[in-house]
Design a protein around this motif. Sequence first.
Motif, PDB file in Angstrom:
ATOM      1  N   GLY A  85      25.800  57.565  -0.257  1.00 54.58           N
ATOM      2  CA  GLY A  85      25.743  56.100  -0.411  1.00 54.58           C
ATOM      3  C   GLY A  85      25.241  55.706  -1.781  1.00 54.58           C
ATOM      4  O   GLY A  85      25.792  54.805  -2.420  1.00 54.58           O
ATOM      5  N   VAL A  86      24.183  56.386  -2.240  1.00 55.37           N
ATOM      6  CA  VAL A  86      23.583  56.042  -3.538  1.00 55.37           C
ATOM      7  C   VAL A  86      24.553  56.357  -4.672  1.00 55.37           C
ATOM      8  O   VAL A  86      24.799  55.525  -5.553  1.00 55.37           O
ATOM      9  N   LYS A  87      25.130  57.578  -4.624  1.00 58.28           N
ATOM     10  CA  LYS A  87      26.034  57.996  -5.719  1.00 58.28           C
ATOM     11  C   LYS A  87      27.275  57.124  -5.792  1.00 58.28           C
ATOM     12  O   LYS A  87      27.728  56.738  -6.855  1.00 58.28           O
ATOM     13  N   ASN A  88      27.817  56.802  -4.614  1.00 58.50           N
ATOM     14  CA  ASN A  88      29.060  56.016  -4.578  1.00 58.50           C
ATOM     15  C   ASN A  88      28.813  54.516  -4.505  1.00 58.50           C
ATOM     16  O   ASN A  88      29.743  53.725  -4.413  1.00 58.50           O
ATOM     17  N   LYS A  89      27.538  54.151  -4.479  1.00 58.75           N
ATOM     18  CA  LYS A  89      27.136  52.724  -4.377  1.00 58.75           C
ATOM     19  C   LYS A  89      27.906  52.017  -3.256  1.00 58.75           C
ATOM     20  O   LYS A  89      28.659  51.062  -3.472  1.00 58.75           O
ATOM     21  N   THR A  90      27.677  52.496  -2.053  1.00 57.32           N
ATOM     22  CA  THR A  90      28.400  51.945  -0.897  1.00 57.32           C
ATOM     23  C   THR A  90      27.529  52.007   0.357  1.00 57.32           C
ATOM     24  O   THR A  90      26.689  52.917   0.492  1.00 57.32           O
ATOM     25  N   PRO A  91      27.718  51.074   1.290  1.00 55.69           N
ATOM     26  CA  PRO A  91      26.990  51.175   2.559  1.00 55.69           C
ATOM     27  C   PRO A  91      27.420  52.427   3.332  1.00 55.69           C
ATOM     28  O   PRO A  91      28.595  52.818   3.299  1.00 55.69           O
ATOM     29  N   VAL A  92      26.456  53.064   3.996  1.00 54.69           N
ATOM     30  CA  VAL A  92      26.736  54.198   4.885  1.00 54.69           C
ATOM     31  C   VAL A  92      26.018  53.905   6.210  1.00 54.69           C
ATOM     32  O   VAL A  92      25.173  53.013   6.272  1.00 54.69           O
ATOM     33  N   ALA A  93      26.364  54.667   7.254  1.00 58.12           N
ATOM     34  CA  ALA A  93      25.782  54.319   8.558  1.00 58.12           C
ATOM     35  C   ALA A  93      25.433  55.537   9.400  1.00 58.12           C
ATOM     36  O   ALA A  93      26.053  56.594   9.307  1.00 58.12           O
ATOM     37  N   ILE A  94      24.411  55.331  10.253  1.00 57.88           N
ATOM     38  CA  ILE A  94      24.070  56.305  11.290  1.00 57.88           C
ATOM     39  C   ILE A  94      24.296  55.594  12.613  1.00 57.88           C
ATOM     40  O   ILE A  94      23.843  54.456  12.791  1.00 57.88           O
ATOM     41  N   ILE A  95      25.004  56.230  13.538  1.00 51.33           N
ATOM     42  CA  ILE A  95      25.127  55.624  14.869  1.00 51.33           C
ATOM     43  C   ILE A  95      24.372  56.510  15.858  1.00 51.33           C
ATOM     44  O   ILE A  95      24.314  57.734  15.700  1.00 51.33           O
ATOM     45  N   VAL A  96      23.792  55.877  16.840  1.00 48.99           N
ATOM     46  CA  VAL A  96      22.948  56.635  17.765  1.00 48.99           C
ATOM     47  C   VAL A  96      23.065  56.069  19.186  1.00 48.99           C
ATOM     48  O   VAL A  96      23.062  54.858  19.384  1.00 48.99           O
ATOM     49  N   LYS A  97      23.222  56.995  20.151  1.00 46.24           N
ATOM     50  CA  LYS A  97      23.364  56.563  21.547  1.00 46.24           C
ATOM     51  C   LYS A  97      21.992  56.413  22.209  1.00 46.24           C
ATOM     52  O   LYS A  97      20.978  56.826  21.645  1.00 46.24           O
TER      53      LYS A  97
END
Length: 367
Positions: free
Chosen positions: A150-162
Amino acid sequence: MIEAKNLILKLEKNNINFFCGVPDSILKNFTNYLENYKKKKHLICANEGGAVGLAIGNYLSSKKITCVYMQNSGLGNSVNPLVSVAHKKIYSIPMLLLIGWRGAPKLNDEAQHKKQGLITKEMLKLMDIKFLELRNKIDLKKIPHLIDYGVKNKTPVAIIVKKNVITGRNIQKKIKKVNVDRSVFINELLKLSDNKCKIVSSTGYISRDLFRLSNNNFLKRKNFYMIGGMGHAQMVAYGVANFSKNKIICLDGDGSIIMHLGSSPIFAGYNKNNLKYILLNNESHESVGGQFCISKSINFKKLSRSLGFKRYFLLKRDKNINNILNKFLKSKLNSFLEVKINSDNLESLPRIRDVLKVKDNFMSIKK
Ligand SMILES: Cc1ncc(C[n+]2csc(CCOP(=O)(O)OP(=O)(O)O)c2C)c(N)n1
């Protein structure tokens, strides 16, 4: 299973020093841990779009990424700032989304989570948001790589959790029983309002309690339970009142009114007298774990006046229910009733499953 504390430490080690979002039951242990953090490190927002906005602003001045937590039902609220501001093709702003995955495939969940659960991954893919599913301690090791991306590509990233993945200490919050009990109030409301009166109720325990208490006379009472669409009960009630001669009551929660407060002056501007507004104010997001709600610092008497309501009623004690509720129901002016209610953590309330029957009953369609 993953201890909430370990997850938070992991994120902090990877340069995340600000958390914000809207509470969710899956993430209850995570937000419980953040509860003692100061405002400079943790802020509960009105809605998920606002939380993404905050993350964007944080980045613009600190160059650091924020963790934005939410239930997947809040993903819709956040789509606009994600795809039209933070996306790589626009301002390219990194952040980490932590998403509670209700209605995940093969899990038996409530009606309102089914579709959202199925499309959660698809929505992230459509928005070009790289994600990982956090299942166990081993997955924790994948987090630095995701954040790095996310930091290198300057983009939002996500974690999903059940559900049941993030664990924590069971904090028993002290419950002050000084105000009105929600169930007692709703029972009185059902008694004092006639059967022709229709109630539109908001997301969470409020709808589930109303459903439980109306169930004895299911076919007589016509309620519309907003099991999803948190914050939109007001506009649904307005729409119903618009084309009905019946009395329509919107039964709302403080977290819900705040989520889309912009609807309130529209609601208050309604100009027939068959629409009424009741706020059940427990100053918390009770249905998802009792997290803090900014309603604590709002003066609803002053707010309701400036929103355009002509009368404000306040109910704080069980013994005054009958008197105040009667006055409120008889009032000819557009009126706002604030009921200060106790928190009670009634997780055993029934779930509303047969939603099409609810709709048909509300619309008086007999099958
Ligand atoms: C868009 C969206 N975000 C988050 C949630 C999760 N959620 C369900 S109920 C609830 C709290 C509602 O708070 P309030 O209106 O004060 O009612 P209470 O739970 O206190 O009775 C939340 C955050 C949701 N259903 N939808």
